[in-house]
Write a protein that holds these residues in place. Structure first.
Motif, mmCIF file in Angstrom:
data_model
loop_
_atom_site.group_PDB
_atom_site.id
_atom_site.type_symbol
_atom_site.label_atom_id
_atom_site.label_comp_id
_atom_site.label_asym_id
_atom_site.label_seq_id
_atom_site.Cartn_x
_atom_site.Cartn_y
_atom_site.Cartn_z
ATOM 1 N N LEU A 84 0.823 -1.211 0.000
ATOM 2 C CA LEU A 84 0.000 0.000 0.000
ATOM 3 C C LEU A 84 0.858 1.263 0.000
ATOM 4 O O LEU A 84 0.573 2.226 -0.710
ATOM 5 N N TYR A 85 1.919 1.247 0.795
ATOM 6 C CA TYR A 85 2.808 2.408 0.856
ATOM 7 C C TYR A 85 3.497 2.630 -0.490
ATOM 8 O O TYR A 85 3.558 3.754 -1.002
ATOM 9 N N ALA A 86 4.012 1.547 -1.065
ATOM 10 C CA ALA A 86 4.695 1.658 -2.358
ATOM 11 C C ALA A 86 3.740 2.150 -3.448
ATOM 12 O O ALA A 86 4.110 2.977 -4.282
ATOM 13 N N ALA A 87 2.510 1.677 -3.427
ATOM 14 C CA ALA A 87 1.519 2.122 -4.418
ATOM 15 C C ALA A 87 1.243 3.622 -4.248
ATOM 16 O O ALA A 87 1.135 4.356 -5.245
ATOM 17 N N ARG A 88 1.127 4.047 -2.989
ATOM 18 C CA ARG A 88 0.873 5.466 -2.737
ATOM 19 C C ARG A 88 2.030 6.334 -3.232
ATOM 20 O O ARG A 88 1.838 7.416 -3.767
ATOM 21 N N LYS A 89 3.253 5.838 -3.088
ATOM 22 C CA LYS A 89 4.441 6.563 -3.533
ATOM 23 C C LYS A 89 4.718 6.360 -5.026
ATOM 24 O O LYS A 89 5.638 6.964 -5.565
ATOM 25 N N LYS A 90 3.947 5.446 -5.636
ATOM 26 C CA LYS A 90 4.154 5.069 -7.042
ATOM 27 C C LYS A 90 5.551 4.476 -7.274
ATOM 28 O O LYS A 90 6.195 4.733 -8.287
ATOM 29 N N TRP A 91 5.995 3.674 -6.287
ATOM 30 C CA TRP A 91 7.255 2.964 -6.402
ATOM 31 C C TRP A 91 6.960 1.571 -6.955
ATOM 32 O O TRP A 91 6.149 0.830 -6.380
ATOM 33 N N PRO A 92 7.587 1.170 -8.047
ATOM 34 C CA PRO A 92 7.297 -0.140 -8.650
ATOM 35 C C PRO A 92 7.906 -1.299 -7.848
ATOM 36 O O PRO A 92 9.089 -1.325 -7.573
ATOM 37 N N ILE A 93 7.033 -2.222 -7.471
ATOM 38 C CA ILE A 93 7.460 -3.414 -6.727
ATOM 39 C C ILE A 93 6.938 -4.644 -7.459
ATOM 40 O O ILE A 93 5.771 -4.705 -7.820
ATOM 41 N N ASP A 94 7.812 -5.621 -7.647
ATOM 42 C CA ASP A 94 7.384 -6.882 -8.243
ATOM 43 C C ASP A 94 6.772 -7.802 -7.194
ATOM 44 O O ASP A 94 5.773 -8.461 -7.439
ATOM 45 N N LYS A 95 7.409 -7.854 -6.020
ATOM 46 C CA LYS A 95 6.969 -8.792 -4.985
ATOM 47 C C LYS A 95 7.584 -8.392 -3.650
ATOM 48 O O LYS A 95 8.700 -7.874 -3.608
ATOM 49 N N VAL A 96 6.852 -8.653 -2.570
ATOM 50 C CA VAL A 96 7.368 -8.461 -1.217
ATOM 51 C C VAL A 96 7.267 -9.797 -0.500
ATOM 52 O O VAL A 96 6.227 -10.452 -0.546
ATOM 53 N N GLU A 97 8.343 -10.212 0.136
ATOM 54 C CA GLU A 97 8.353 -11.448 0.922
ATOM 55 C C GLU A 97 8.715 -11.105 2.361
ATOM 56 O O GLU A 97 9.610 -10.297 2.598
ATOM 57 N N VAL A 98 8.043 -11.724 3.297
ATOM 58 C CA VAL A 98 8.403 -11.606 4.702
ATOM 59 C C VAL A 98 8.565 -13.021 5.245
ATOM 60 O O VAL A 98 7.647 -13.835 5.156
ATOM 61 N N ASN A 99 9.736 -13.296 5.783
ATOM 62 C CA ASN A 99 10.017 -14.585 6.404
ATOM 63 C C ASN A 99 10.096 -14.367 7.908
ATOM 64 O O ASN A 99 10.818 -13.472 8.374
ATOM 65 N N LEU A 100 9.352 -15.171 8.651
ATOM 66 C CA LEU A 100 9.271 -15.006 10.103
ATOM 67 C C LEU A 100 9.497 -16.330 10.815
ATOM 68 O O LEU A 100 9.040 -17.377 10.339
ATOM 69 N N VAL A 141 12.061 -9.024 2.268
ATOM 70 C CA VAL A 141 12.723 -9.037 0.968
ATOM 71 C C VAL A 141 11.859 -8.253 -0.010
ATOM 72 O O VAL A 141 10.695 -8.594 -0.227
ATOM 73 N N ILE A 142 12.439 -7.201 -0.572
ATOM 74 C CA ILE A 142 11.736 -6.354 -1.539
ATOM 75 C C ILE A 142 12.274 -6.672 -2.926
ATOM 76 O O ILE A 142 13.448 -6.433 -3.211
ATOM 77 N N HIS A 143 11.432 -7.237 -3.777
ATOM 78 C CA HIS A 143 11.801 -7.502 -5.170
ATOM 79 C C HIS A 143 11.359 -6.296 -5.987
ATOM 80 O O HIS A 143 10.187 -6.169 -6.349
ATOM 81 N N ALA A 144 12.302 -5.399 -6.229
ATOM 82 C CA ALA A 144 11.992 -4.145 -6.925
ATOM 83 C C ALA A 144 13.284 -3.595 -7.518
ATOM 84 O O ALA A 144 13.935 -2.739 -6.916
ATOM 85 N N PRO A 145 13.665 -4.076 -8.695
ATOM 86 C CA PRO A 145 14.951 -3.688 -9.288
ATOM 87 C C PRO A 145 15.122 -2.184 -9.503
ATOM 88 O O PRO A 145 16.245 -1.695 -9.518
ATOM 89 N N GLU A 146 14.038 -1.456 -9.632
ATOM 90 C CA GLU A 146 14.133 -0.024 -9.929
ATOM 91 C C GLU A 146 14.311 0.844 -8.683
ATOM 92 O O GLU A 146 14.578 2.040 -8.797
ATOM 93 N N LEU A 147 14.177 0.276 -7.496
ATOM 94 C CA LEU A 147 14.276 1.075 -6.283
ATOM 95 C C LEU A 147 15.729 1.210 -5.824
ATOM 96 O O LEU A 147 16.530 0.293 -5.979
#
Length: 143
Positions: A58-74, A102-108
């Motif tokens: 949601l935060y990335a969408a609001r900032k218009k930051w391109p994200i392919d995938k977000v992973e959280v390992n716990l 883990v943020i999969h976002a090559p453009e960030l």
């Protein structure tokens, strides 16, 4: 307000319901369950991880930051409080949750990635776990 109803199903397996969804929770065979669904602890961690992923998305969408995938390992481990070196309170146990975001976002860039990891740490479920929680009875009834 969030609400859920949980009741016995088969063995130690429970059925959890909201007005629109139904899911099961169970214990592993070695703990007396059928291992037919995630354990309560796994469900807790999945709620936390899901909240972290959604918050980042949601935060990335609001900032218009391109994200392919977000992973959280716990992972979560319980310790006797007296054996946890950095704890000084009077609780009997300390629960340590180890996390990897883990943020999969090559453009960030690195600064954007760091901000997203910081934002993941501010999700609503995490705030519940980190702040005082009080349990109060609804309307107990025996049937």
């Amino acid at each position: 307000m969030a609400a859920v109803q949980v009741s016995t199903d088969e063995g130690l397996r429970t059925v959890a319901k909201t007005p629109k969804h139904t899911w099961y929770v169970d214990e592993p065979v070695e703990d007396g369950g059928l291992d037919s669904a995630p354990s309560p602890t796994e469900m807790l961690l999945s709620a936390l991880g899901s909240c972290m992923v959604i918050t980042v998305e949601l935060y990335a969408a609001r900032k218009k930051w391109p994200i392919d995938k977000v992973e959280v390992n716990l992972e979560m481990e319980r310790f006797s409080a007296v054996n946890y070196p950095t704890y000084t309170g009077d609780a009997q146990f300390v629960h340590e949750i180890r996390e990897q975001v883990v943020i999969h976002a090559p453009e960030l860039n690195d600064e954007q990635r760091a901000r997203l990891v910081e934002i993941a740490g501010k999700c609503p479920v995490r705030r519940v776990l980190m702040n005082p929680v009080f349990f109060t009875a609804l309307h107990p009834q025996n049937v």
